[in-house]
Design an enzyme around this catalytic site. Structure first.
Site, PDB file in Angstrom:
ATOM      1  N   GLY A 135       0.821  -1.195   0.000  1.00 15.19           N
ATOM      2  CA  GLY A 135       0.000   0.000   0.000  1.00 15.19           C
ATOM      3  C   GLY A 135       0.861   1.252   0.000  1.00 15.19           C
ATOM      4  O   GLY A 135       2.055   1.213   0.330  1.00 15.19           O
ATOM      5  N   CYS A 136       0.246   2.378  -0.365  1.00 13.13           N
ATOM      6  CA  CYS A 136       1.010   3.622  -0.501  1.00 13.13           C
ATOM      7  C   CYS A 136       1.463   4.159   0.852  1.00 13.13           C
ATOM      8  O   CYS A 136       2.654   4.448   1.059  1.00 13.13           O
ATOM      9  CB  CYS A 136       0.205   4.653  -1.274  1.00 13.13           C
ATOM     10  SG  CYS A 136      -1.479   4.932  -0.670  1.00 13.13           S
ATOM     11  N   PHE A 137       0.550   4.309   1.810  1.00 10.81           N
ATOM     12  CA  PHE A 137       0.948   4.728   3.151  1.00 10.81           C
ATOM     13  C   PHE A 137       1.949   3.735   3.739  1.00 10.81           C
ATOM     14  O   PHE A 137       2.942   4.126   4.373  1.00 10.81           O
ATOM     15  CB  PHE A 137      -0.266   4.819   4.083  1.00 10.81           C
ATOM     16  CG  PHE A 137      -0.939   6.155   4.115  1.00 10.81           C
ATOM     17  CD1 PHE A 137      -0.210   7.330   4.279  1.00 10.81           C
ATOM     18  CD2 PHE A 137      -2.320   6.252   4.010  1.00 10.81           C
ATOM     19  CE1 PHE A 137      -0.843   8.566   4.336  1.00 10.81           C
ATOM     20  CE2 PHE A 137      -2.963   7.488   4.067  1.00 10.81           C
ATOM     21  CZ  PHE A 137      -2.217   8.650   4.222  1.00 10.81           C
ATOM     22  N   ALA A 138       1.675   2.448   3.529  1.00  9.96           N
ATOM     23  CA  ALA A 138       2.552   1.413   4.081  1.00  9.96           C
ATOM     24  C   ALA A 138       3.963   1.549   3.547  1.00  9.96           C
ATOM     25  O   ALA A 138       4.942   1.372   4.289  1.00  9.96           O
ATOM     26  CB  ALA A 138       1.985   0.030   3.759  1.00  9.96           C
TER      27      ALA A 138
END
Length: 326
Positions: A135-138
């Site tokens: 994921g992007c935030f991850a």
């Protein structure tokens, strides 16, 4: 060698970014770009940044001879699609949803999905058949914390404040992505409960098995279109110099992750596959700032980076992208 590429869910933002980058990838050949709602229409009618770049049209189904298929479907939809569409065992899959990121979901109908964060799992990715793209935030948060986890230095609570652009919500319209709502506005969403916390926790525990640290994550909606700016801080006994040396050593062989000696900002990474990190010490708190483009390093660019690793190419192939600073 040409890698025959198929894309499913071709009308969304991440698919558009894949097409934009892969058109200039010397070893990639774009095949079927599947969109059930746009089949037969030119790609550029949906992705109008591609006007004059390609005459490809959307397809209703894959050709069946793809070397790799990117799944750009909404969360929960990749499993449903794979249940209904059987792909050859030799076809690699790179999934951009969250369907296969957690260890409990990594095995599906005979396929084992490797978590596709190259800075963490490069060797496993190179041997994999299927990839669960992070994921992007991850991605932004893990890259801020992996060096500390490897050194066993995550010994206290971690606090994260991170803001993302409107493209992070996908192309479907909702109240919080309308211009009149988003512009000149900031808000939080899913405080302490964001779905990326699971994959972050598993990656950190992979490097620091006895991890006993709680992450407090507040995500923000930003009034811009692309990018993630994450501020991550935790108590640490490292000096600033020791921390910086730790980060530089960890990312010495990571072509897209750079530790900056100056404070960083979002425009440095927008439109690129880069992650920039900056490390500072304030009293007992170690502050790590991390910036990425949520659609490139946080999604499509990282997916292509994983494709390069799968096929034995330099991971930078096709990803020499420059930011737009002005």
């Amino acid at each position: 060698m040409k890698i025959k590429v198929g894309i499913v869910g071709g009308a969304g933002y991440t698919a558009g970014e894949l097409v934009r980058i892969l058109l200039h990838h010397e070893y990639a050949e774009l095949g079927a770009i599947v969109s059930s709602s746009n089949a037969g229409n030119p790609i550029y009618q949906v992705h109008d940044d591609l006007v004059g770049e390609t005459d490809l049209v959307f397809a209703s189904e894959l050709a069946g001879d793809e070397d790799v298929v990117f799944l750009c479907l909404g969360h929960g939809n990749s499993k449903a699609w794979l249940t209904q569409h059987e792909l050859p065992e030799t076809t690699h899959i790179i999934d951009l949803s969250n369907d296969f990121r957690l260890e409990a979901d990594a095995e599906f109908e005979g396929r084992e999905f490797v978590y596709g964060l190259p800075e963490l799992n490069r060797s496993q990715i190179q041997q994999a058949q299927s990839i669960a793209n992070p994921g992007c935030f991850a991605t932004a948060i893990q890259l801020a914390l992996l060096p500390l986890a490897q050194a066993g230095k995550l010994t206290d609570d971690v606090h994260v404040s991170a803001i993302t652009g409107s493209t992070g919500a996908g192309q479907s319209l909702s109240e919080t992505v309308h211009f009149s709502w988003r512009t000149n506005n900031v808000s939080i969403y899913k405080p302490f409960t964001h779905q990326h916390l699971g994959e972050i926790g598993e990656s950190l525990a992979q490097l620091q098995p006895q991890l006993d640290s709680t992450m407090h994550f507040i995500p923000y909606r930003g009034n811009f279109t692309r990018g993630i700016f994450a501020s991550v801080y935790t108590p640490s006994d490292l000096t600033q110099e020791e921390a910086r040396e730790l980060y530089e050593k960890f990312y010495a062989d990571a072509p897209f992750t750079t530790v900056s000696d100056k404070e960083i900002h979002l425009k440095q990474v927008v439109n690129t596959n880069k992650c920039l990190l900056h490390v500072q010490k304030f009293g007992k708190q170690l502050l790590i700032t991390s910036v990425i483009d949520n659609l490139v390093k946080g999604a499509s660019g990282q997916a292509i980076q994983n494709m390069n690793l799968l096929f034995g190419l330099p991971e930078t192939t096709g990803l020499h992208l420059k930011s737009v600073l002005f």
